[in-house]
Design an enzyme around this catalytic site. Structure first.
Site, PDB file in Angstrom:
ATOM      1  N   PHE A   1       0.866  -1.192   0.000  1.00  0.00           N
ATOM      2  CA  PHE A   1       0.000   0.000   0.000  1.00  0.00           C
ATOM      3  C   PHE A   1       0.893   1.229   0.000  1.00  0.00           C
ATOM      4  CE2 PHE A   1      -2.564   3.449   1.571  1.00  0.00           C
ATOM      5  CZ  PHE A   1      -3.723   3.290   0.847  1.00  0.00           C
TER       6      PHE A   1
ATOM      7  N   ASP B   1       9.351   2.680   1.887  1.00  0.00           N
ATOM      8  CA  ASP B   1       8.150   3.402   2.324  1.00  0.00           C
ATOM      9  C   ASP B   1       7.989   3.178   3.828  1.00  0.00           C
ATOM     10  OD1 ASP B   1       5.579   4.151   3.053  1.00  0.00           O
ATOM     11  OD2 ASP B   1       4.675   3.524   1.156  1.00  0.00           O
TER      12      ASP B   1
ATOM     13  N   LYS C   1       2.502   9.941   8.543  1.00  0.00           N
ATOM     14  CA  LYS C   1       1.763   9.522   9.733  1.00  0.00           C
ATOM     15  C   LYS C   1       2.289  10.071  11.068  1.00  0.00           C
ATOM     16  CE  LYS C   1      -0.366   5.324   7.771  1.00  0.00           C
ATOM     17  NZ  LYS C   1      -1.788   5.596   7.850  1.00  0.00           N
TER      18      LYS C   1
HETATM   19  N1  PLP Z   1       2.339   4.175   2.454  1.00  0.00           N
HETATM   20  C1  PLP Z   1       2.011   3.370   3.474  1.00  0.00           C
HETATM   21  C2  PLP Z   1       2.934   2.243   3.856  1.00  0.00           C
HETATM   22  C3  PLP Z   1       0.823   3.571   4.187  1.00  0.00           C
HETATM   23  O1  PLP Z   1       0.503   2.757   5.201  1.00  0.00           O
HETATM   24  C4  PLP Z   1      -0.016   4.637   3.800  1.00  0.00           C
HETATM   25  C5  PLP Z   1      -1.289   4.859   4.507  1.00  0.00           C
HETATM   26  O2  PLP Z   1      -1.802   4.027   5.202  1.00  0.00           O
HETATM   27  C6  PLP Z   1       0.375   5.443   2.718  1.00  0.00           C
HETATM   28  C7  PLP Z   1       1.555   5.192   2.084  1.00  0.00           C
HETATM   29  C8  PLP Z   1      -0.488   6.595   2.276  1.00  0.00           C
HETATM   30  O3  PLP Z   1      -0.440   7.595   3.218  1.00  0.00           O
HETATM   31  P1  PLP Z   1      -1.553   8.752   3.236  1.00  0.00           P
HETATM   32  O4  PLP Z   1      -2.852   8.087   3.577  1.00  0.00           O
HETATM   33  O5  PLP Z   1      -1.073   9.711   4.271  1.00  0.00           O
HETATM   34  O6  PLP Z   1      -1.566   9.339   1.871  1.00  0.00           O
END
Ligand code: PLP
Length: 403
Positions: free
Chosen positions: A140, A226, A255
């Protein structure tokens, strides 16, 4: 619908787009590990806003920093410097400990990944044109069109074709599949989570990450990690990749950096970051004083409290408590990002039963619940959450038992 008609969700959300499931509760206040609804009922928050409120709710240092900054200077645009962003960038660079780097500030995890993807494309333009990013199935990475395509979940793509292109997905943890996908004439970067948070807190072996890094180095491909969900102490290290001894080229985060204030960041090693020149990338709000004041306070408290050590210690207690509960088959994850595997498709009902008993967790798969409490959670709160969860699991077993 008339203005006074009842909302379709029953929670007063009728004018919001229906992008989220019908909410099961409305919270009006939070303090530490507790949330409160409008009736004053308290809930133990063991989800932390999806791994966001790592210092708990309404942390006084963050609240003071935001309110002081709001009375001092909220915004100046990125055409001018502000006094806070360079300090936050320096701290992130130090905590990453992956070589001297540069930071681009944005407002979310998806934006941090967009920045990383654009940077990799710009970096890969010469010699020849390489632009493919390889990411993992079940990953994700966000909801914008590019990060949606990076996200290795074809079911989430289906309604949104055509996607931008330039992405390829391989099974997470499968080094042979990664090897086969990394054609250096096409591929510019690998994008991986150290733990797949959104799709079940899925782990990959340490040797996998080291192997991917070796392949990237051999073939002149960037390794982008990520850390949007795993960053800032959550897994028991400052960053999840540090568990595997990696030296990534680019790291994305969001986050926990703002403890609820929207802040994202993309770090890149200085030589890679220099592929961007003025005008290549930007955002109106990213890196502005108010968000940077929040991040500065968060990082200061995190360092004072040594949150990675707290996450490791509290994570051990939570993990062993979960493993002792009837109904929990196994536990995966690191530090305070854990999933309890329940072995059958009861996670939604267990989550609802836990909520009714005053505990917030999340059904991360049909068979598993995710726990990501504040990194400042106390032993007493962990024990209380385990007792509530034991009750919810017992309720679910009773409800599912044959009459
Ligand atoms: N990358 C990871 C690993 C995530 O867990 C998330 C959100 O849960 C995102 C990217 C996307 O982040 P945002 O919702 O702040 O755009």
């Amino acid at each position: 619908m008339s203005p006074s008609a009842p909302s379709s969700t029953g929670t007063g959300s009728s004018h919001l787009m229906p992008t989220y499931p019908v909410p099961a509760a409305t919270f009006v206040r939070g303090l530490g590990s507790r949330l409160y609804d409008a009736d004053g009922k308290a809930y133990l928050d063991f989800l932390g806003g999806l791994a966001v409120t790592s210092l708990g709710h309404s942390h006084p240092a963050v609240a003071d920093a935001v309110s002081t900054q709001a009375r001092t200077l909220l915004h100046v645009s990125n055409l001018y410097a502000n006094a806070v962003a360079p300090d936050v960038a320096r701290t992130i660079d130090r905590l990453l400990d992956a070589g001297e780097g540069r930071v681009f500030f944005c407002n979310s995890g998806a934006e941090a990944n967009e920045c990383a993807i654009k940077l990799a494309r710009k970096w890969g333009r010469a010699p020849g044109l390489r632009y493919t990013v390889v990411s993992a199935l079940n990953s994700f990475h966000g909801r914008t069109l590019a990060t949606l395509h990076a996200t290795g979940q074809p079911a989430k793509h289906a309604a949104f074709h055509p996607l931008p292109g330039g992405f390829r997905h391989v099974p997470y943890g499968d080094l042979a599949a990664m090897d086969a996908a990394l054609d250096p004439s096409e591929v510019i970067a690998v994008l991986l989570e150290p733990l797949q948070g959104e799709t079940g807190v899925n782990e990959a072996p340490t040797a996998y990450f080291a192997g991917v890094q070796d392949l990237c180095r051999e073939r002149g491909i960037l390794l982008i990690i990520d850390e949007v969900q795993t960053g800032f102490g959550r897994t028991g290290r400052w960053f999840g990749f540090q568990r595997f001894g990696l030296q990534p080229d680019v790291v994305t985060m969001a986050k926990a950096l703002g403890n609820g204030f929207p802040v994202g960041a993309c770090w890149a090693r200085a030589d890679i970051a220099s592929a961007f020149v003025a005008g290549d990338h930007g955002t109106t709000f990213g890196g502005q004083p108010i968000a940077m004041a929040a991040a500065q306070a968060v990082l200061r408290v995190m360092e004072e409290e040594d949150v990675p050590a707290l996450a490791e210690r509290s994570g051990d207690r939570l993990r062993s408590g979960l493993l002792a509960l009837p109904g929990v088959a196994s536990v995966r994850g690191s530090g305070l990002l854990l999933a309890a595997e329940l072995g059958s498709a009861v996670s939604t009902s267990v989550t609802m039963l836990a909520l009714a008993r005053g505990l917030v967790v999340n059904a991360v798969t049909p068979t598993a619940i995710r726990l990501a409490p504040s990194l400042l959670v106390t032993e007493a709160e962990i024990d209380e959450a385990l007792a509530i969860l034991a009750g919810a699991l017992s309720d679910a077993a009773t409800a599912g038992a044959p009459a």
